[in-house]
Structures are given as C-alpha cells and as structure tokens.
Motif scaffolding. Structure first.
Motif, short mmCIF file in Angstrom:
data_model
loop_
_atom_site.label_atom_id
_atom_site.label_comp_id
_atom_site.label_asym_id
_atom_site.label_seq_id
_atom_site.Cartn_x
_atom_site.Cartn_y
_atom_site.Cartn_z
N UNK A 238 0.85 -1.09 0.04
CA UNK A 238 0.02 0.03 -0.04
C UNK A 238 1.02 1.29 0.06
N UNK A 239 1.93 1.10 0.97
CA UNK A 239 2.58 2.60 1.00
C UNK A 239 3.36 2.68 -0.29
N UNK A 240 4.06 1.55 -0.81
CA UNK A 240 4.89 1.83 -2.01
C UNK A 240 3.86 2.40 -3.05
N UNK A 241 2.88 1.93 -3.31
CA UNK A 241 1.66 2.38 -4.41
C UNK A 241 1.46 3.71 -4.28
N UNK A 242 1.38 4.28 -2.93
CA UNK A 242 1.21 5.80 -2.89
C UNK A 242 2.08 6.43 -3.22
N UNK A 243 3.40 6.25 -2.98
CA UNK A 243 4.50 6.95 -3.50
C UNK A 243 4.68 6.83 -4.90
N UNK A 244 4.20 5.71 -5.37
CA UNK A 244 4.63 5.32 -6.93
C UNK A 244 3.64 6.12 -7.56
N UNK A 245 2.31 6.61 -7.03
CA UNK A 245 1.42 7.35 -7.76
C UNK A 245 2.10 8.94 -7.67
#
Length: 279
Positions: A238-245
């Motif tokens: 989840x956290x990685x995807x937020x930063x990826x966005x």
C-alpha cells in the motif's frame, strides 16, 4: 491445487518478478549516465537496512518451528502468510540495494562523476541508527522474559515472535519514509531527470499483486488474520503504491519532459566540488 491456490501462486510469481526487475532500471540508468546526479543515496542506503530486516523476518516466519508455533498460538492456529518467493525477493532486493548504494559511495570505482546526492542526509542516518537501537532494545526485553521460548504464553508474554515482529517493523518504517528524500529532490529540481520511471511502474504493478495474493491467501484460510498477522507485507504494498503515484504524477504531469533547472543541475556538481575543497 484449486483455482484460488493457483491464482495465489501466479500472483506471487508475477509480483516477485515485477518487484525484482524494478531494482535494475536505476542501476542501469546510473551506469549509462556515468552519474547519480538528480538522485540521492538516501533511497538505496535505507533500502539496505529495510530489506535486511525483511529477509530476516521472512526467514524466521518461513523456516523457524518456534516462530511458526508461537504465531499459531497467537493467531488461532493459523500459519504465517509468507511464501518462498517473499524470501527470494528480499534477498535479491538486498543485493541490488547494496550494488546501487556502492554507486553513490564509491563513484570513482564505477567511473562516475561525483554528485551532491552521494552523501546521506541526517534524516536517513537518524532513521537508520534509530531502527537498529529499537531492535536491540526489544531483543533485551525478550531475553529478559522467562516465557520467551513458550508457545502457550505467546498471547500474553514477550516471546521470540515479538523480536521478529520488531525486525519486520523496521521494513515498515523504511517503507514509510524511504521515498521522501527523492520526492523532495524531484520537487527542487522541477524534474525527474536521473530518476528511472521504470522502477516505479514495476514497483506499482508488484504492489497490487502482492496485496492481491495476500487477500486470496486470507480468504482461503477464512480468516483475515493473514493480513493483521503480517501487517508489514500488507502495508509494504500500500505505502509503495502511494509513493509510486506521486512519482508518476511528477514524471507524467508536473515535470513532463523537463530537464530541470540548469542552475540546479550545475549545483549538483558544484556544491560537491566545493565540499571536497572544504574537506
């Protein structure tokens, strides 16, 4: 093997591949440019700590009979939702993080031009050593617990499972902050030049499939403790995807096609030269 078991295995293979391959674009981009300018060592350095912790906790959850027994006692007889691909991914990620970090700490050995980002920030160093101290403190607490080897007391007492959780939470902390310095660098440069977008796209794909696999495994067990009992894997995706966005927004929307401010690009080398003269 039923359909859902097969689907979980497929998700595991694909997310392992996507996340593993995501570590290569930045290494190759740095090598092609013969420079790490536009990026910072903070990201790969703290990744070394994070993936060392992640590999250690995954190994314990997967191979240790005591840790698995204490986990089962605490979570109603369930087994940890850790797969061999999690271990392989963590070990591979640790190796690539060490290689990437070496490009910053030893630019001369790689034939690179020195960059201001070769020095870790105080923020990242503080997180690094703070996590190490936290693990040591928990280890002393567990060592002082007479029930540390017990499975019956795993619910109410400090046991070795708690020490493994402390190690695993280091990865969670790292995941929460590791991208922040690079987000700031991109913002200051008004550009994502030097920062590989391919690693972000692959990371985003892997995060979605990692969460999907864990959800399938929890459904098969008919208990969502598969997620609550392994919060690091769930939060990691989840956290990685937020930063990826955020990175995708910077690359494709905010700074699309931008090479960065010339004066800022020059300062990446100029300040480094100045610092060396001072030293």
């Amino acid at each position: 093997m039923g359909f859902l078991e097969f689907l979980s295995a497929v998700f595991g293979v694909i997310y392992f591949t996507a996340w593993s391959v995501s570590f290569y674009p930045q290494v190759l981009l740095n090598f092609r440019r013969k420079s790490t300018s536009g990026t910072t060592v903070d990201f790969p350095l703290i990744n070394c700590l994070g993936f060392a912790a992640y590999a250690t906790s995954n190994l314990a959850f997967y191979y240790s009979p005591l840790i698995r027994a204490q986990y089962a006692a605490r979570y109603k007889g369930l087994t940890p939702t850790v797969h061999f691909n999690d271990i392989a991914f963590a070990a591979h990620a640790l190796l690539l993080s060490v290689i990437t970090t070496s490009q910053y700490f030893f630019p001369g050995a790689w034939g690179f031009t020195p960059s201001k980002g070769n020095r870790p920030s105080r923020f990242i160093l503080g997180i690094f050593f703070g996590c190490v101290v936290g693990i040591v403190v928990v280890l002393f607490i567990v060592l002082g617990s007479p029930e540390r080897d017990s499975t019956q007391k795993a619910v109410s007492s400090w046991v070795w499972l708690d020490a493994i959780y402390a190690v695993s939470y280091v990865k969670l902390i790292v995941s929460l902050i590791k991208y922040t310095p690079q987000v700031i660098v991109n913002y200051r440069n008004r550009s994502t030049r030097g920062w590989s977008i391919w690693q972000i796209l692959l990371d985003f794909s892997g995060g979605i499939l990692s969460i999907a696999q864990q959800a399938v495994d929890s459904y098969l067990q008919r208990d969502w403790s598969g997620i609550t009992g392994n919060p690091v894997k769930f939060a990691l995706g989840n956290v990685s995807m937020l930063y990826d966005l955020i990175f995708m927004t910077q690359h494709y929307v905010l700074y699309r096609g931008a090479d960065g401010k010339p004066e800022e690009a020059d300062s990446l080398l100029g300040r480094a030269d100045e610092e060396r003269r001072i030293d």
